[in-house]
Write an enzyme that holds these catalytic residues in place. Structure first.
Site, short mmCIF file in Angstrom:
data_model
loop_
_atom_site.label_atom_id
_atom_site.label_comp_id
_atom_site.label_asym_id
_atom_site.label_seq_id
_atom_site.Cartn_x
_atom_site.Cartn_y
_atom_site.Cartn_z
N GLU A 75 39.78 87.62 -20.34
CA GLU A 75 39.59 88.87 -20.41
C GLU A 75 37.77 87.96 -20.45
O GLU A 75 37.70 88.19 -21.49
CB GLU A 75 40.15 88.68 -22.65
CG GLU A 75 41.12 89.11 -22.81
CD GLU A 75 41.76 89.00 -24.01
OE1 GLU A 75 40.70 88.79 -25.25
OE2 GLU A 75 42.51 89.81 -24.42
N GLU A 111 49.56 89.76 -23.20
CA GLU A 111 49.32 89.71 -24.50
C GLU A 111 49.89 90.67 -25.55
O GLU A 111 49.12 91.57 -25.13
CB GLU A 111 48.39 88.56 -25.46
CG GLU A 111 47.97 87.52 -24.08
CD GLU A 111 46.59 87.14 -24.92
OE1 GLU A 111 46.00 87.72 -26.05
OE2 GLU A 111 45.89 86.58 -24.40
#
Ligand SMILES: *[C@@H]1O[C@H](CO)[C@@H](O)[C@H](O)[C@H]1NC(C)=O
Ligand SMILES: *[C@@H]1O[C@H](CO)[C@@H](O)[C@H](O)[C@H]1NC(C)=O
Ligand SMILES: *[C@@H]1O[C@H](CO)[C@@H](O)[C@H](O)[C@H]1NC(C)=O
Ligand SMILES: *[C@@H]1O[C@H](CO)[C@@H](O)[C@H](O)[C@H]1NC(C)=O
Ligand SMILES: *[C@@H]1O[C@H](CO)[C@@H](O)[C@H](O)[C@H]1NC(C)=O
Length: 484
Positions: free
Chosen positions: A120, A265
């Site tokens: 991220e 995720e």
């Protein structure tokens, strides 16, 4: 036996076949930011016992990779954000690929399928720290994989948070990449496409709920009755679909409507917020797993059978930063000790049994550190609690959590015990100027569990290294004696 017996056998195989198909391809994230970690071999056994076929890592630790060797589990190995800059140097990238990927590609080695380049990296909260280094790192890693002759089977990808596209979209069909990184995202997508690599995105319905108090609760789940979001002819009944299709639209807008997408995720935490509860996690995963089993896709990508999904996460991580919120340490479908937290049927058939726990887990002795009621001077109590909680995980004390509502002494006991357990129950860690004492009486109360930590591999390693230190100390003394 006759026909009836044969039918029974046939039904059995049919059911078994269903089970295996349903579990096929399900992945899970294995993070290791915990003070006490289960031995990697124990974790790998747990993955296998539960039928997980893929695992996503956050680094390339040799102990993890070695434990995965021969397991048959597909692996997404990773480069942490703080190494992205290093990977901007092609030689370093080649070395990394050799050390973390190709070296494990022997017969009976590790089935590496992906390299996650960063984690991220474009989160707004990183203030652009990784904007310049992510794409060159991605390019170097994929090029190094290609040069090593494994690039057709192993793809580099960048797991991105949905915030690279989500915030600006009014409806899924209006999805575009975030304005401040639009060119960068286009270049990343082009590079992924050129190498037939997938786009990886992390999608968190819990965070939609957490960050927006007016968010319709039921829309976070898959079985809710929230008013649907209408987008042209499509009615979205849950935020996962809406979020995912926003990405599909953003990809289409840069000319790659068919790019494969991995959900890197997705999950629900169980502690640390009023909505972070085992019951909600059970509901969320129940809905998600049912869809996966039924191969239900999203309105814009109806073929759910193509979707690769990694649950987040495997085990609680008590050393993670709680900057995003107290829930951050409680994403595990298993507790810190490898015990399942709630009923979960990975086959997606809605069964109410628990996952298979970790086997052969060793705990520290049944000892707790608690507030000492004989203490008279309480002037340092607050300060001592703060200290204990700075070096251990007290997030269960917060609002909406399982230990919220203890009185100050209860808080002190909880904090002292967490510190004591992090310190492997070292006697000197249970003192706090006389405020604390060790007890063998289980200090758990009501819903609040007072932890006894596991005897972790990391601890064993420390013990082993202190033996080494001791031995080298001895040899230094011998050397001194000899010299003198
Ligand atoms: C980003 O900027 C904010 C505000 O200036 C600051 O509080 C925060 O620590 C910064 N984060 C990082 C990762 O640099
Ligand atoms: C990224 O590169 C730009 C342009 O060269 C520069 O202005 C910026 O400071 C760099 N950002 C970081 C975090 O290094
Ligand atoms: C116990 O700790 C929690 C979390 O820090 C806090 O919200 C609460 O006010 C404390 N309770 C007392 C009685 O100090
Ligand atoms: C302490 O008590 C709690 C709550 O009854 C229980 O769940 C836990 O297993 C006990 N711990 C030990 C080490 O016996
Ligand atoms: C406390 O531990 C028991 C098992 O020992 C478990 O059933 C229960 O869910 C735990 N509670 C919390 C809030 O973790």
């Amino acid at each position: 036996m006759g026909i009836r017996g044969n039918i029974m056998v046939w039904v059995f195989f049919f059911m078994a076949g269903l089970w295996w198909r349903a579990g096929e391809g399900l992945g899970v994230n294995w993070g290791t930011q915990a003070t006490h970690q289960l031995p990697p071999k124990t974790v790998v056994q747990m993955l296998r016992d539960n039928g997980f076929e893929k695992v996503k890592l956050f680094d390339a630790a040799a102990s993890t990779m070695s434990a995965l060797a021969g397991s048959g589990i597909e692996v997404m190995v990773a480069i942490p954000n703080d190494q992205l800059e290093t990977m901007n140097d092609y030689d370093s990238a080649k070395k990394w690929v050799k050390r973390s990927v190709t070296r494990y590609l022997f017969n009976g080695g590790v089935d590496v399928k992906y390299v996650a380049v960063g984690n991220e990296p474009f989160l707004s909260s990183y203030n652009g720290s990784f904007l310049n280094t992510t794409l060159p790192a991605l390019q170097n890693i994929q090029n190094a994989l290609n040069e090593a002759g494994v690039g057709d089977k192993i793809k580099a990808t960048v797991p991105l948070n949905a915030d690279v596209y989500y915030a600006s979209a009014v409806t899924p069909s209006s999805g575009r990449f975030r304005a401040d990184i639009a060119d960068l995202m286009t270049n990343i997508v082009e590079f992924l496409a050129k190498n037939s690599a997938p786009f990886t995105v992390n999608i968190y319905p819990f965070l939609s709920l957490y960050s927006d108090k007016s968010f319709p609760f039921d829309f976070a789940f898959f079985d809710g009755n929230a008013a649907p979001v209408v987008d042209g002819n499509i009615q979205y009944t849950n935020v996962f679909d809406a979020n995912f299709d926003t990405l599909v639209s953003a990809l289409a807008a840069v000319g790659h409507s068919a790019m494969p997408i991995i959900v890197g995720e997705v999950g629900w935490p169980t502690e640390g917020d009023i909505n972070a509860r085992a019951a909600y996690a059970q509901r969320f995963y129940g809905g998600l797993l049912r869809r996966i089993a039924a191969k239900v896709g999203t309105p814009l990508r109806p073929n759910g059978g193509d979707l690769e999904i990694y649950l987040f996460g495997l085990i609680d991580e008590d050393a993670k930063s709680i900057a995003p919120g107290n829930f951050e340490r409680h994403w595990g479908i298993f507790r810190y000790d490898g015990q399942p937290k709630f009923a979960m049927d990975l086959s997606g058939q809605g069964g109410q049994s628990f996952l298979v726990p970790a086997k052969g887990v060793e705990y520290l002795p049944a000892r707790w550190c608690v507030f000492n009621p004989a203490t008279e001077d309480l002037s340092k109590l607050g300060e001592s609690i703060t200290y204990a909680c700075t070096f251990s995980d007290c997030t269960a004390l917060g609002y909406g959590s399982s230990c919220n509502g203890l009185d100050e002494r209860g808080n002190a006991s909880y904090a002292f015990n967490m510190f004591f357990q992090v310190q492997n129950q070292a006697d000197e860690s249970c003192y706090f100027g006389g405020l604390a004492m060790v007890t063998t009486q289980n200090a758990s109360t009501g819903t609040c569990n007072f932890t006894v930590q596991i005897a972790s591999a990391a601890v064993q390693a420390t013990a082993a290294s202190s033996v080494v230190a001791l031995l080298s100390g001895v040899s230094v003394m011998l050397l001194l004696l000899f010299v003198l």
